[in-house]
Each structure stands twice: as C-alpha cells, then as structure tokens.
Design a protein around this motif. Structure first.
Motif, PDB file in Angstrom:
ATOM      1  N   ASP A   1     -48.663 -32.621  41.055  1.00 52.16           N
ATOM      2  CA  ASP A   1     -49.719 -33.277  41.823  1.00 52.16           C
ATOM      3  C   ASP A   1     -51.031 -32.905  41.145  1.00 52.16           C
ATOM      4  O   ASP A   1     -51.418 -31.730  41.125  1.00 52.16           O
ATOM      5  N   THR A   2     -51.726 -33.890  40.566  1.00 52.85           N
ATOM      6  CA  THR A   2     -52.926 -33.601  39.791  1.00 52.85           C
ATOM      7  C   THR A   2     -54.139 -33.281  40.659  1.00 52.85           C
ATOM      8  O   THR A   2     -55.159 -32.838  40.143  1.00 52.85           O
ATOM      9  N   LYS A   3     -54.043 -33.486  41.950  1.00 50.63           N
ATOM     10  CA  LYS A   3     -55.151 -33.094  42.835  1.00 50.63           C
ATOM     11  C   LYS A   3     -55.059 -31.622  43.208  1.00 50.63           C
ATOM     12  O   LYS A   3     -56.055 -30.913  43.232  1.00 50.63           O
ATOM     13  N   SER A   4     -53.855 -31.155  43.511  1.00 52.94           N
ATOM     14  CA  SER A   4     -53.681 -29.756  43.923  1.00 52.94           C
ATOM     15  C   SER A   4     -53.133 -28.876  42.800  1.00 52.94           C
ATOM     16  O   SER A   4     -53.074 -27.658  42.942  1.00 52.94           O
TER      17      SER A   4
ATOM     18  N   THR B   1     -50.088 -28.571  41.876  1.00 53.95           N
ATOM     19  CA  THR B   1     -48.856 -27.933  42.299  1.00 53.95           C
ATOM     20  C   THR B   1     -47.662 -28.758  41.846  1.00 53.95           C
ATOM     21  O   THR B   1     -47.734 -29.979  41.734  1.00 53.95           O
ATOM     22  N   LYS B   2     -46.575 -28.077  41.610  1.00 54.57           N
ATOM     23  CA  LYS B   2     -45.323 -28.728  41.236  1.00 54.57           C
ATOM     24  C   LYS B   2     -44.748 -29.412  42.466  1.00 54.57           C
ATOM     25  O   LYS B   2     -44.603 -28.791  43.518  1.00 54.57           O
ATOM     26  N   VAL B   3     -44.425 -30.718  42.327  1.00 58.16           N
ATOM     27  CA  VAL B   3     -43.850 -31.456  43.455  1.00 58.16           C
ATOM     28  C   VAL B   3     -42.415 -31.902  43.199  1.00 58.16           C
ATOM     29  O   VAL B   3     -41.767 -32.415  44.089  1.00 58.16           O
TER      30      VAL B   3
END
Length: 76
Positions: free
Chosen positions: A6-9, A11-13
């Motif tokens: 997730d390029t906003k947070s 974090t690995k999704v």
C-alpha cells in the motif's frame, strides 16, 4: 519476490501466489490495473498475473529469446 505494498501507508498488503517460482526483471501493469505482465527470466516466457486473484493465469512462450529484456504493453 512479488509483494503488494500500500503506497499510502507503506505496509505490505499481500503477495502474489507462487511468487518464489516467478523470477522476473521487468513488468508492466495494464491501465485498468487488472493484470500484471512479466518477463519470466530463465523460462523465456511472458507471464500474466490476475491482480484480483493474485494468481499466475497465463504463460506465453518466447522460443527465440535467451536473455531477459525490458517489457512494454501496447493496449490497442
């Protein structure tokens, strides 16, 4: 490794299933964001990943290719 971030947070999704068996150096996502096209190094193929299921759904052989090259997609 094919990991979805997730390029906003940042974090690995998720991960693409079977990612350890998908060696690649170049890839392209279609404009609709539904498919990922990869040059598969070592097998002389183009692979197609369905991004909604995160599965490798197609392999297109390139019989005369011996070296991995860049990839582009002409959607027309």
């Amino acid at each position: 490794m094919l990991t979805i971030i997730d390029t906003k947070s940042f974090t690995k999704v998720g991960e693409v299933a079977g990612h350890r068996e998908i060696p690649t150096r170049a890839w392209f996502i279609d404009r609709a964001g539904k498919k990922l096209y990869l040059n598969l190094t070592g097998t002389d193929e183009v692979g197609v990943i369905d991004l909604s299921t995160r599965q490798l759904v197609e392999r297109w052989p390139l019989p005369d290719v011996q070296v991995a090259h860049a990839i582009a997609l002409d959607e027309r």
